[in-house]
Design an enzyme around this catalytic site. Structure first.
Site, short mmCIF file in Angstrom:
data_model
loop_
_atom_site.label_atom_id
_atom_site.label_comp_id
_atom_site.label_asym_id
_atom_site.label_seq_id
_atom_site.Cartn_x
_atom_site.Cartn_y
_atom_site.Cartn_z
NE ARG A 1 -22.77 -46.70 -24.25
CZ ARG A 1 -22.04 -45.77 -24.13
NH1 ARG A 1 -22.31 -44.81 -23.20
NH2 ARG A 1 -21.18 -45.23 -24.91
CD GLN B 1 -20.09 -35.44 -24.40
OE1 GLN B 1 -20.27 -36.50 -23.71
NE2 GLN B 1 -19.42 -35.30 -25.63
NE ARG C 1 -16.30 -45.18 -21.22
CZ ARG C 1 -15.37 -45.91 -21.00
NH1 ARG C 1 -15.52 -47.28 -20.41
NH2 ARG C 1 -14.26 -45.26 -20.51
CG ASN D 1 -21.01 -40.59 -16.54
OD1 ASN D 1 -20.74 -39.58 -16.58
ND2 ASN D 1 -20.50 -41.95 -16.88
NE ARG E 1 1.62 -11.34 -24.92
CZ ARG E 1 1.94 -12.57 -24.59
NH1 ARG E 1 2.79 -13.11 -25.56
NH2 ARG E 1 1.37 -13.26 -23.78
#
Length: 265
Positions: free
Chosen positions: A106, A138, A47, A57, A194
Site C-alpha cells: 500500500r 478487518q 499497516r 496485526n 423500561r
C-alpha cells in the site's frame, strides 16, 4: 462415498489422492464461485504502525498471528477469488504470505494513523481492478468464520445488494450527556417504560468484521457502504475490541472457544 454414473468421466488421480477435508473445501469453493459467477476479492488492511499495541496485526493470539485468523477463515470460506493483505510492513507481508494470502504494497500516505480505511481501499482497487465485488476484512476481527463469509455473501447475492455490513444485536440502553449543562438523556428507550430484555429487539451495532461492496458503487462513491444495503447479523461474541492488553486477553479466550481452526493450523 461418491457414486459416479456409468457415463461419468473418471476423477483425476490428483483429486482422488487429496485428503477428504481438502476435497470438501475445493468442492465448496467450486459451488460457491459457480453460483456467484463473480470475482469476489478480499482485502485485509494491515499497516505496521499500530500505536496501542505495537505490530498488533502479527502479534500472537492463541498461538497464531492475529491476521492469520481472518485470512484462514476467508480462504476456507470458498467465497473469494483472491485474498490480499494490504500493508506497508515487511514483517506483516511475510506473515500474510505464510498464511496463504497475496500481498498488496500500500502507498505510504494510506498507512498513516490519520488515513481512512477507504483511502486504503481506493489504493488497493486501483492497483487490482479485476473484481466484481470487494470485501473489506478487518484483521482485528479474529472471530469471523468461513460460515459467516458464506452466509453473508449468499444474503448479498439473494437480495441483489450493492453493499453489506455486519452487525451484532445487543441489548444495551444508550445515553447522551449535554456537554453544556451536564444533563443526561436516554437515546433509545423511555426510562418510565423500561423494557424487559425479552420484550425488546435490542440495537444492531456495527461490529466491523467485514463488508461487501459492489465495484460500480465503490468506484462511484469511494465508500464501502451505499446503494441497496443489507445487514448480516453475527453472534454477540464477535463484538470485540483489540485496543489494549486487557482486550487481548479477553479475545484470546474467545478465539480458543469460537475461532476458526483450519485443518492445516
Amino acid at each position: 462415498k461418491v457414486l459416479l454414473k456409468p457415463s461419468s468421466p473418471p476423477l483425476p488421480v490428483v483429486w482422488l489422492k487429496l485428503p477428504g477435508h481438502l476435497r470438501c473445501k475445493l468442492a465448496a469453493w467450486g459451488r460457491t464461485m459457480a453460483s456467484a459467477g463473480k470475482r469476489v476479492v478480499a482485502v485485509v488492511p494491515a499497516r505496521g504502525g499500530s500505536v496501542s499495541i505495537p505490530l498488533k496485526n502479527i502479534k500472537e493470539l492463541a498461538g497464531r498471528p492475529l491476521i492469520d485468523w481472518c485470512i484462514r477463515a476467508a480462504l476456507d470460506s470458498g467465497v473469494f477469488t483472491d485474498v490480499f493483505v494490504s500493508t506497508d510492513h515487511d514483517g506483516i507481508a511475510e506473515v500474510a504470505v505464510a498464511s496463504g494470502a497475496k500481498v498488496h504494497r500500500r502507498a505510504a500516505e494510506t498507512a498513516t494513523s490519520t488515513a481512512s480505511t477507504e483511502s486504503a481501499m481506493v489504493d488497493f482497487t486501483k492497483a487490482h481492478p479485476d473484481f466484481d465485488v470487494v470485501c473489506l476484512i478487518q484483521a482485528t476481527s479474529p472471530l469471523t468464520t468461513p460460515e459467516h463469509f458464506r452466509e453473508a455473501f449468499a444474503m448479498y447475492e439473494k437480495v441483489g445488494a450493492d453493499s453489506l455490513v455486519t452487525a451484532v444485536r445487543a441489548h444495551r440502553f444508550l445515553w447522551s450527556v449535554d456537554p453544556a449543562t451536564g444533563v443526561a438523556s436516554a437515546k433509545n428507550y423511555v426510562p418510565e417504560k423500561r423494557p424487559r430484555r425479552q420484550d425488546w429487539d435490542g440495537e444492531l451495532i456495527e461490529n466491523g468484521a467485514f463488508y461487501f461492496t459492489d465495484k460500480a458503487l465503490f468506484e462511484r462513491t469511494e465508500c464501502r457502504l451505499g446503494g441497496k444495503m443489507v445487514l448480516y447479523e453475527m453472534p454477540e461474541h464477535t463484538l470485540v475490541e483489540l485496543d489494549s492488553m486487557v482486550d487481548w486477553e479477553i479475545v484470546q479466550s474467545l478465539v480458543t472457544e469460537h475461532g476458526h481452526k483450519p485443518a492445516s493450523a
